[in-house]
Design a protein around this motif. Structure first.
Motif, PDB file in Angstrom:
ATOM      1  N   GLU A  47       0.870  -1.408  -0.048  1.00  0.00           N
ATOM      2  CA  GLU A  47      -0.040   0.035  -0.049  1.00  0.00           C
ATOM      3  C   GLU A  47       0.893   1.159   0.155  1.00  0.00           C
ATOM      4  OE1 GLU A  47      -3.226   0.473  -0.479  1.00  0.00           O
ATOM      5  OE2 GLU A  47      -3.240   2.426   0.396  1.00  0.00           O
ATOM      6  N   THR A  48       1.998   1.480   0.938  1.00  0.00           N
ATOM      7  CA  THR A  48       2.535   2.501   1.121  1.00  0.00           C
ATOM      8  C   THR A  48       3.567   2.817  -0.231  1.00  0.00           C
ATOM      9  OG1 THR A  48       4.095   1.305   2.481  1.00  0.00           O
ATOM     10  CG2 THR A  48       2.645   2.858   3.574  1.00  0.00           C
ATOM     11  N   SER A  49       4.069   1.684  -0.726  1.00  0.00           N
ATOM     12  CA  SER A  49       4.797   1.878  -2.051  1.00  0.00           C
ATOM     13  C   SER A  49       4.094   2.292  -3.094  1.00  0.00           C
ATOM     14  CB  SER A  49       5.664   0.481  -2.072  1.00  0.00           C
ATOM     15  OG  SER A  49       5.017  -0.608  -2.311  1.00  0.00           O
ATOM     16  N   ARG A  50       2.742   1.657  -3.252  1.00  0.00           N
ATOM     17  CA  ARG A  50       1.819   2.088  -4.149  1.00  0.00           C
ATOM     18  C   ARG A  50       1.477   3.261  -4.343  1.00  0.00           C
ATOM     19  NH1 ARG A  50      -3.162   2.971  -4.976  1.00  0.00           N
ATOM     20  NH2 ARG A  50      -3.798   2.506  -2.767  1.00  0.00           N
ATOM     21  N   THR A  51       1.189   4.026  -3.140  1.00  0.00           N
ATOM     22  CA  THR A  51       0.973   5.521  -3.149  1.00  0.00           C
ATOM     23  C   THR A  51       2.244   6.532  -3.016  1.00  0.00           C
ATOM     24  OG1 THR A  51       1.218   5.448  -0.597  1.00  0.00           O
ATOM     25  CG2 THR A  51      -0.852   5.206  -1.387  1.00  0.00           C
ATOM     26  N   GLY A  52       3.373   5.557  -2.944  1.00  0.00           N
ATOM     27  CA  GLY A  52       4.846   6.375  -3.126  1.00  0.00           C
ATOM     28  C   GLY A  52       4.973   6.978  -1.629  1.00  0.00           C
ATOM     29  N   GLU A  53       4.164   6.860  -0.915  1.00  0.00           N
ATOM     30  CA  GLU A  53       4.580   7.567   0.562  1.00  0.00           C
ATOM     31  C   GLU A  53       6.005   6.813   1.076  1.00  0.00           C
ATOM     32  OE1 GLU A  53       2.134   6.190   3.859  1.00  0.00           O
ATOM     33  OE2 GLU A  53       2.950   7.917   5.217  1.00  0.00           O
ATOM     34  N   LEU A  54       6.159   5.563   1.115  1.00  0.00           N
ATOM     35  CA  LEU A  54       7.369   5.048   1.584  1.00  0.00           C
ATOM     36  C   LEU A  54       8.641   5.385   0.970  1.00  0.00           C
ATOM     37  CD1 LEU A  54       8.968   2.736   3.156  1.00  0.00           C
ATOM     38  CD2 LEU A  54       8.339   1.006   1.169  1.00  0.00           C
ATOM     39  N   TRP A  55       8.316   5.576  -0.454  1.00  0.00           N
ATOM     40  CA  TRP A  55       9.550   6.123  -1.326  1.00  0.00           C
ATOM     41  C   TRP A  55       9.976   7.421  -0.961  1.00  0.00           C
ATOM     42  CZ3 TRP A  55      11.069   1.577  -1.767  1.00  0.00           C
ATOM     43  CH2 TRP A  55      10.335   0.461  -2.199  1.00  0.00           C
ATOM     44  N   PHE A 215      -2.781   4.409  15.510  1.00  0.00           N
ATOM     45  CA  PHE A 215      -3.036   2.823  15.919  1.00  0.00           C
ATOM     46  C   PHE A 215      -3.007   1.975  14.647  1.00  0.00           C
ATOM     47  CE2 PHE A 215      -4.370   5.193  19.736  1.00  0.00           C
ATOM     48  CZ  PHE A 215      -3.531   4.582  20.610  1.00  0.00           C
ATOM     49  N   LYS A 216      -2.163   2.240  13.733  1.00  0.00           N
ATOM     50  CA  LYS A 216      -2.369   1.445  12.529  1.00  0.00           C
ATOM     51  C   LYS A 216      -1.044   0.730  12.637  1.00  0.00           C
ATOM     52  CE  LYS A 216      -5.020   4.331   9.322  1.00  0.00           C
ATOM     53  NZ  LYS A 216      -4.740   5.435   8.146  1.00  0.00           N
ATOM     54  N   ILE A 217      -1.102  -0.479  13.468  1.00  0.00           N
ATOM     55  CA  ILE A 217       0.153  -1.172  13.803  1.00  0.00           C
ATOM     56  C   ILE A 217       0.550  -1.675  12.577  1.00  0.00           C
ATOM     57  CG2 ILE A 217      -0.923  -3.066  14.653  1.00  0.00           C
ATOM     58  CD1 ILE A 217       1.415  -2.926  16.973  1.00  0.00           C
ATOM     59  N   ASN A 218      -0.118  -2.236  11.510  1.00  0.00           N
ATOM     60  CA  ASN A 218       0.782  -2.943  10.584  1.00  0.00           C
ATOM     61  C   ASN A 218       1.427  -1.892   9.606  1.00  0.00           C
ATOM     62  OD1 ASN A 218      -1.870  -1.927  10.155  1.00  0.00           O
ATOM     63  ND2 ASN A 218      -2.547  -3.170   8.543  1.00  0.00           N
ATOM     64  N   PHE A 219       0.862  -0.707   9.850  1.00  0.00           N
ATOM     65  CA  PHE A 219       1.617   0.411   9.040  1.00  0.00           C
ATOM     66  C   PHE A 219       3.084   0.885   9.892  1.00  0.00           C
ATOM     67  CE2 PHE A 219      -1.936   0.433   6.458  1.00  0.00           C
ATOM     68  CZ  PHE A 219      -1.733   0.712   5.207  1.00  0.00           C
ATOM     69  N   VAL A 220       2.833   0.556  11.241  1.00  0.00           N
ATOM     70  CA  VAL A 220       4.124   1.137  11.800  1.00  0.00           C
ATOM     71  C   VAL A 220       5.262   0.235  11.404  1.00  0.00           C
ATOM     72  CG1 VAL A 220       4.934   1.278  14.400  1.00  0.00           C
ATOM     73  CG2 VAL A 220       2.420   2.145  13.773  1.00  0.00           C
ATOM     74  N   PHE A 221       4.823  -1.149  11.311  1.00  0.00           N
ATOM     75  CA  PHE A 221       5.830  -1.924  11.044  1.00  0.00           C
ATOM     76  C   PHE A 221       6.667  -1.745   9.593  1.00  0.00           C
ATOM     77  CE2 PHE A 221       4.747  -4.028  14.430  1.00  0.00           C
ATOM     78  CZ  PHE A 221       5.752  -4.752  14.859  1.00  0.00           C
ATOM     79  N   VAL A 222       5.941  -0.946   8.928  1.00  0.00           N
ATOM     80  CA  VAL A 222       6.702  -0.535   7.375  1.00  0.00           C
ATOM     81  C   VAL A 222       8.274   0.188   7.731  1.00  0.00           C
ATOM     82  CG1 VAL A 222       6.521   0.721   5.295  1.00  0.00           C
ATOM     83  CG2 VAL A 222       4.546  -0.718   6.235  1.00  0.00           C
ATOM     84  N   PRO A 223       8.022   1.321   8.441  1.00  0.00           N
ATOM     85  CA  PRO A 223       9.455   1.954   8.656  1.00  0.00           C
ATOM     86  C   PRO A 223      10.437   1.115   9.394  1.00  0.00           C
ATOM     87  CG  PRO A 223       7.513   2.925  10.042  1.00  0.00           C
ATOM     88  CD  PRO A 223       7.033   1.875   8.934  1.00  0.00           C
ATOM     89  N   ILE A 224       9.583   0.191  10.629  1.00  0.00           N
ATOM     90  CA  ILE A 224      10.487  -0.323  11.200  1.00  0.00           C
ATOM     91  C   ILE A 224      11.327  -1.571  10.380  1.00  0.00           C
ATOM     92  CG2 ILE A 224      10.601  -2.381  12.999  1.00  0.00           C
ATOM     93  CD1 ILE A 224       8.283  -1.042  14.584  1.00  0.00           C
ATOM     94  N   VAL A 225      10.427  -2.226   9.718  1.00  0.00           N
ATOM     95  CA  VAL A 225      11.313  -3.138   8.841  1.00  0.00           C
ATOM     96  C   VAL A 225      12.288  -2.614   7.738  1.00  0.00           C
ATOM     97  CG1 VAL A 225      11.055  -4.978   7.276  1.00  0.00           C
ATOM     98  CG2 VAL A 225       9.359  -5.001   9.029  1.00  0.00           C
TER      99      VAL A 225
END
Ligand code: ADP
Ligand code: MG
Lengths: 254, 258
Positions: A47-55, A215-225
């Protein structure tokens, strides 16, 4: 190549098993608000890489990290080598360097904010500050521990001070310097994230805070990983660089 | 003509733990090395041979006394002298070729000139094919060949060698001895050579300075009346060799018993 994978096969199976157990545990006993299953983390990554947010955020973090840590490595090695070669300089600076290294640098965040505000410079400076002193100390220790015989030999060939530094001190201290840089990198990564969370929110630190607060814990794990992967990748690069820089060290200390 | 060396009344004491001057290590050492002469320093361990050699190179300062070469006082290492260390002292981060070229690089010779000299030195000491090896990849005997080549590459007038073969096995030692004798026959140098080994001292030297200990001093100067260059196998069977050896043995065993 084939034999490489065959040797790794038991390890790979083991880790896949761990992931599987994690997934099952999350679907059965562990509440999803507590720990998300790997599948949810993968979905959050998608999701975050599709929206480009991660990058976008990763690029921000890398920008702060590379400038802050890069400057810290260069200045740290220069200052460390200078302190290692000059007794006067090290006697004068030692207490400050040791104090700064021992201090939990997060404590300086308010001061940095007062000095530099909340922007890019403040983040770069914090990253620099967190990693600089440990690299100074490693470089200095490396230089101070050069065996006397190397310096004696350099002198026996009438080397002047600059030749000694360039042709003996630096190469002899390189293993120390590089291991200091690796320690510094670990600290710089902490520094960037702290800076991104405690000054104007940005980068992976922003993702951590933002998704944490909502409290979107699955998204919190994106920056952690991502941070874990980043740390491993950069460390491997440094290890590779160390091997390239010290081909003579192979089979000696390893 | 290469330079000689003149040692005048050298004394040396190291400061002890309290900082006060300790018992003298060297007491009143004087001798001259004529240009091209080969002089061995032989004596019991701890009598100050290494210390004297280091002072002659300007690596240590004497407590009193002076060393002259071409009427100039020696007080720091210079490129017209070269030192070979007992434990080789190669730089582990430099390849064989780069170790040999170290002195040339320090002296500021340009790259192509350096490469020429290094190539010559590599074949002179028989290390062809090992140029790109690192010191830890080659044997002790080869490492000392590098140490010797590094010294010779500067084409020094004066060669100072501190037990260069001391850390080597008997066969390697013998082979290197012959090679060094050949090299010195081709490019004569004033040589100061520290050794524990009487045969080695006789084989190489014009003169042997026998040292006594506590304090280190010259107890006798033994002249070797054999023409140089010498054939190792020939002189070892000679009458003079046996007599010299006997004489050295009596001097040294007296010093050792102290
Ligand atoms: N840097 C030093 N500081 C104090 N004592 C030294 C130092 N170097 C040598 N000595 C002492 O001087 C004496 C002579 O040493 P050395 O010249 O190495 O003898 P040799 O080479 O004949 O075996 C020894 O007793 C040694 O302990
Ligand atoms: Mg010695």
């Amino acid at each position: 190549m084939l034999t490489y994978w065959r040797k790794r096969l038991p390890d790979v199976t083991l880790h896949l098993g761990v992931l599987l157990l994690w997934e099952i545990a999350c679907r059965t006993v562990i509440p999803p608000m507590f720990l998300p299953p790997p599948s949810a983390i993968v979905a959050a990554f998608a999701e975050t890489s599709r929206t480009g947010e991660l990058w976008t955020q990763l690029r921000q973090t890398l920008s702060v990290l590379s400038v802050g840590f890069g400057l810290a490595a260069v200045t740290g090695v220069i200052v460390g080598v200078a302190m290692g070669t000059s007794k006067t300089l090290s006697r004068f600076l030692d207490p400050y360097v040791n104090a700064m290294n021992a201090m939990p640098t997060v404590a300086l965040v308010p001061v940095v904010i007062i000095w530099l505000g909340l922007g890019y410079e403040a983040k770069v400076f914090l990253t620099w500050l967190v990693s600089f002193f440990s690299m100074v100390i490693s470089a200095q220790t490396g230089v101070q521990n050069i065996p006397f015989s190397y310096l004696d030999t350099a002198r026996a060939f009438a080397s002047n001070r600059w030749a000694i530094i360039r042709m003996v001190v630096l190469p002899a201290a390189i293993p120390f310097i590089v291991s200091g840089i690796r320690i510094g990198l670990g600290r710089a990564l902490v520094g960037v994230v702290v800076a991104e969370m405690f000054t104007a929110l940005s980068g992976l630190g922003y993702m951590l805070t933002n998704y944490g607060n909502t409290f979107k814990i699955n998204f919190v794990f994106v920056p952690i990983v991502t941070l874990a992967i980043l740390s491993i990748v950069l460390n491997s690069c440094l290890q590779w660089a160390e091997k390239k820089l010290t081909p003579w060290n192979r089979g000696r200390n390893h | 003509m290469v330079a000689g060396l003149s040692v005048k009344r050298i004394c040396k004491a190291f400061p002890d733990a309290t900082g006060a001057m300790g018992f003298p290590v060297l007491k009143d050492i004087s001798f001259d090395a004529k240009p091209g002469e080969f002089i061995s320093l032989i004596g019991p361990s701890g009598c100050g041979k290494t210390t004297l050699l280091r002072i002659m190179h300007g690596l240590d300062t004497p407590t009193s006394g002076t060393i002259f070469s071409r009427d100039k006082k020696i007080n720091a290492p210079a490129h017209d002298r070269a030192f070979v260390f007992q434990h080789f002292n190669l730089f582990p981060w430099r390849t064989v070729a780069d170790n040999i070229g170290y002195g040339l690089e320090v002296r500021g010779d340009d790259r192509s000139a350096r490469q020429d000299v290094v190539r010559k030195m590599v074949s002179l000491v028989g290390l062809n094919g090992f140029e790109k090896h690192y010191p830890h990849e080659i044997s002790g005997g080869m490492q000392q060949r590098v140490g010797i080549a590094r010294a010779l590459s500067l084409n020094p007038d004066i060669l100072l060698m501190d037990e260069p073969f001391g850390a080597l096995d008997a066969i390697t030692r013998e082979r290197l001895q012959r090679d060094i004798a050949d090299i010195l026959a081709r490019t004569p140098k004033t040589t100061l050579f520290v050794t524990h080994n009487m045969d080695e001292a006789i084989y190489f030297s014009d003169r042997i300075l026998v040292f006594g200990t506590k304090p280190g001093r010259i107890v006798e100067e033994v002249i070797v009346p054999l023409q140089r260059p010498r054939q190792a196998d020939v002189i070892r069977g000679s009458r003079e060799f046996a007599d010299l050896r006997e004489h050295l043995w009596s001097l040294l065993s007296r010093e050792m018993d102290l």
